[in-house]
Design a protein around this motif. Structure first.
Motif, mmCIF file in Angstrom:
data_model
loop_
_atom_site.group_PDB
_atom_site.id
_atom_site.type_symbol
_atom_site.label_atom_id
_atom_site.label_comp_id
_atom_site.label_asym_id
_atom_site.label_seq_id
_atom_site.Cartn_x
_atom_site.Cartn_y
_atom_site.Cartn_z
ATOM 1 N N LEU A 11 0.826 -1.209 0.000
ATOM 2 C CA LEU A 11 0.000 0.000 0.000
ATOM 3 C C LEU A 11 0.864 1.264 0.000
ATOM 4 O O LEU A 11 0.514 2.255 -0.648
ATOM 5 N N ARG A 12 1.998 1.223 0.705
ATOM 6 C CA ARG A 12 2.936 2.360 0.630
ATOM 7 C C ARG A 12 3.446 2.536 -0.803
ATOM 8 O O ARG A 12 3.521 3.651 -1.304
ATOM 9 N N TYR A 13 3.782 1.432 -1.450
ATOM 10 C CA TYR A 13 4.270 1.475 -2.822
ATOM 11 C C TYR A 13 3.226 2.091 -3.762
ATOM 12 O O TYR A 13 3.559 2.829 -4.681
ATOM 13 N N TRP A 14 1.952 1.776 -3.511
ATOM 14 C CA TRP A 14 0.864 2.319 -4.324
ATOM 15 C C TRP A 14 0.455 3.726 -3.862
ATOM 16 O O TRP A 14 -0.497 4.292 -4.371
ATOM 17 N N HIS A 15 1.135 4.279 -2.877
ATOM 18 C CA HIS A 15 0.824 5.599 -2.313
ATOM 19 C C HIS A 15 -0.578 5.638 -1.716
ATOM 20 O O HIS A 15 -1.290 6.634 -1.836
ATOM 21 N N MET A 16 -0.952 4.567 -1.047
ATOM 22 C CA MET A 16 -2.253 4.452 -0.384
ATOM 23 C C MET A 16 -2.045 4.329 1.127
ATOM 24 O O MET A 16 -2.663 3.504 1.789
ATOM 25 N N ASP A 17 -1.168 5.170 1.669
ATOM 26 C CA ASP A 17 -0.818 5.106 3.087
ATOM 27 C C ASP A 17 -2.026 5.232 4.000
ATOM 28 O O ASP A 17 -2.059 4.638 5.083
ATOM 29 N N SER A 18 -3.040 5.984 3.592
ATOM 30 C CA SER A 18 -4.210 6.185 4.444
ATOM 31 C C SER A 18 -5.010 4.898 4.644
ATOM 32 O O SER A 18 -5.831 4.814 5.567
ATOM 33 N N LEU A 19 -4.775 3.883 3.844
ATOM 34 C CA LEU A 19 -5.501 2.616 3.968
ATOM 35 C C LEU A 19 -4.748 1.564 4.779
ATOM 36 O O LEU A 19 -5.299 0.514 5.089
ATOM 37 N N ILE A 20 -3.507 1.830 5.110
ATOM 38 C CA ILE A 20 -2.646 0.809 5.716
ATOM 39 C C ILE A 20 -3.217 0.266 7.019
ATOM 40 O O ILE A 20 -3.317 -0.957 7.187
ATOM 41 N N ASP A 21 -3.593 1.116 7.952
ATOM 42 C CA ASP A 21 -4.052 0.625 9.256
ATOM 43 C C ASP A 21 -5.283 -0.258 9.124
ATOM 44 O O ASP A 21 -5.357 -1.345 9.706
ATOM 45 N N GLU A 58 -5.184 -11.863 -1.234
ATOM 46 C CA GLU A 58 -5.118 -11.087 -2.463
ATOM 47 C C GLU A 58 -5.569 -9.662 -2.162
ATOM 48 O O GLU A 58 -6.581 -9.455 -1.492
ATOM 49 N N ILE A 59 -4.784 -8.694 -2.610
ATOM 50 C CA ILE A 59 -5.213 -7.304 -2.527
ATOM 51 C C ILE A 59 -5.239 -6.757 -3.949
ATOM 52 O O ILE A 59 -4.348 -7.040 -4.754
ATOM 53 N N GLU A 60 -6.296 -6.023 -4.240
ATOM 54 C CA GLU A 60 -6.469 -5.465 -5.575
ATOM 55 C C GLU A 60 -6.914 -4.017 -5.442
ATOM 56 O O GLU A 60 -7.878 -3.715 -4.734
ATOM 57 N N LEU A 61 -6.205 -3.142 -6.111
ATOM 58 C CA LEU A 61 -6.508 -1.719 -6.085
ATOM 59 C C LEU A 61 -7.152 -1.328 -7.398
ATOM 60 O O LEU A 61 -6.542 -1.445 -8.461
ATOM 61 N N LEU A 62 -8.403 -0.911 -7.317
ATOM 62 C CA LEU A 62 -9.124 -0.389 -8.470
ATOM 63 C C LEU A 62 -9.196 1.121 -8.328
ATOM 64 O O LEU A 62 -8.643 1.682 -7.380
ATOM 65 N N TRP A 76 -13.869 -11.484 2.145
ATOM 66 C CA TRP A 76 -13.286 -10.276 1.582
ATOM 67 C C TRP A 76 -13.854 -9.037 2.256
ATOM 68 O O TRP A 76 -14.890 -9.087 2.921
ATOM 69 N N PHE A 77 -13.147 -7.926 2.065
ATOM 70 C CA PHE A 77 -13.661 -6.620 2.470
ATOM 71 C C PHE A 77 -13.119 -5.571 1.519
ATOM 72 O O PHE A 77 -12.121 -5.796 0.830
ATOM 73 N N THR A 78 -13.816 -4.436 1.439
ATOM 74 C CA THR A 78 -13.378 -3.342 0.587
ATOM 75 C C THR A 78 -13.192 -2.079 1.412
ATOM 76 O O THR A 78 -13.866 -1.870 2.422
ATOM 77 N N LEU A 79 -12.266 -1.255 0.954
ATOM 78 C CA LEU A 79 -12.012 0.054 1.547
ATOM 79 C C LEU A 79 -12.064 1.090 0.429
ATOM 80 O O LEU A 79 -11.482 0.864 -0.638
ATOM 81 N N PRO A 80 -12.730 2.213 0.656
ATOM 82 C CA PRO A 80 -12.732 3.252 -0.377
ATOM 83 C C PRO A 80 -11.365 3.909 -0.459
ATOM 84 O O PRO A 80 -10.703 4.107 0.553
ATOM 85 N N THR A 81 -10.939 4.251 -1.669
ATOM 86 C CA THR A 81 -9.639 4.901 -1.816
ATOM 87 C C THR A 81 -9.740 6.409 -1.676
ATOM 88 O O THR A 81 -8.764 7.059 -1.363
ATOM 89 N N ALA A 82 -10.922 6.969 -1.910
ATOM 90 C CA ALA A 82 -11.117 8.412 -1.755
ATOM 91 C C ALA A 82 -11.377 8.726 -0.294
ATOM 92 O O ALA A 82 -11.900 7.896 0.450
ATOM 93 N N ALA A 83 -11.005 9.931 0.116
ATOM 94 C CA ALA A 83 -11.256 10.343 1.494
ATOM 95 C C ALA A 83 -12.758 10.432 1.713
ATOM 96 O O ALA A 83 -13.463 11.114 0.984
ATOM 97 N N VAL A 84 -13.249 9.699 2.697
ATOM 98 C CA VAL A 84 -14.670 9.700 3.032
ATOM 99 C C VAL A 84 -14.811 10.307 4.409
ATOM 100 O O VAL A 84 -14.111 9.908 5.340
ATOM 101 N N PRO A 85 -15.726 11.298 4.584
ATOM 102 C CA PRO A 85 -15.867 11.886 5.908
ATOM 103 C C PRO A 85 -16.341 10.850 6.916
ATOM 104 O O PRO A 85 -17.169 10.007 6.599
ATOM 105 N N ALA A 86 -15.752 10.908 8.100
ATOM 106 C CA ALA A 86 -16.130 9.972 9.163
ATOM 107 C C ALA A 86 -17.519 10.316 9.679
ATOM 108 O O ALA A 86 -17.885 11.473 9.788
#
Length: 183
Positions: free
Chosen positions: A31-41, A67-71, A125-135
């Motif tokens: 995820l760091r390599y893909w510059h998706m640091d906000s999803l790491i935790d 398996e992790i897949e980034l769309l 499986w589970f999904t996480l949004p890549t865009a910032a979503v308000p809490a």
């Protein structure tokens, strides 16, 4: 075996405690390599919970594939194992030390589910949004309104994402009064 196509990563392993930590680090690094640091935790927590379930419950063996897949708008993390039994969501007792893993996955993800995988396995499986979503604030139905145990096919995360907090996290809470006198 590890494969790293541009937006896809697969790791095959035995779901043993030492390997679970390694996979968590692999997912974090990818995820760091893909510059998706906000999803790491959240991704690391989710994959840890799913692999722990394989370790604790899968039969006949602990072999699985992560398996992790980034769309464009979402990250999907899935764990495939050789046990055809679908997971059961338990209503854990408030003082229980286990039984909350799938509820945590549901609470921190956009969506999640489980499906059969051929004749002798399943994928959770589970999904996480890549865009910032308000809490949004977390609230939950009262314990008496909880449904009974059930098999999981596909459950939107919103069904689990609400948790009621009965106290103020910002202030220390007094301990309940207890008598030192027996009886």
């Amino acid at each position: 075996m590890i494969s790293h196509p541009s937006r896809h990563c697969t790791v095959e392993l035995q779901a043993l405690p030492s390997r679970i930590g390694q996979v968590r680090r692999i997912v974090s690094a990818q995820l760091r390599y893909w510059h998706m640091d906000s999803l790491i935790d959240r991704a690391a927590l989710g994959v840890t919970e799913l692999l722990t379930n394989v370790h604790l419950h899968a039969r006949p063996d602990k072999t699985c594939t992560v398996e992790i897949e980034l769309l464009l708008d979402r990250l999907t993390v899935s764990v495939r194992d050789r046990d055809p039994r679908l997971p059961v969501v338990d209503d854990a007792d408030p003082l229980a030390t286990c039984g909350r893993g799938l509820s945590m996955v549901a609470a921190m993800s956009e969506s999640w589910g489980a499906r059969p995988d051929g004749d002798a396995g399943k994928v959770v499986w589970f999904t996480l949004p890549t865009a910032a979503v308000p809490a949004t604030p977390l609230t939950a139905p009262p314990a008496s309104a909880r449904p009974p145990r059930r098999l999981v096919e596909e459950v939107p995360a919103a069904a689990f994402a609400e948790v009621e907090h009965g106290y103020d996290h910002g202030r220390p809470q007094p301990a309940p009064a207890r008598s030192a006198v027996p009886g």
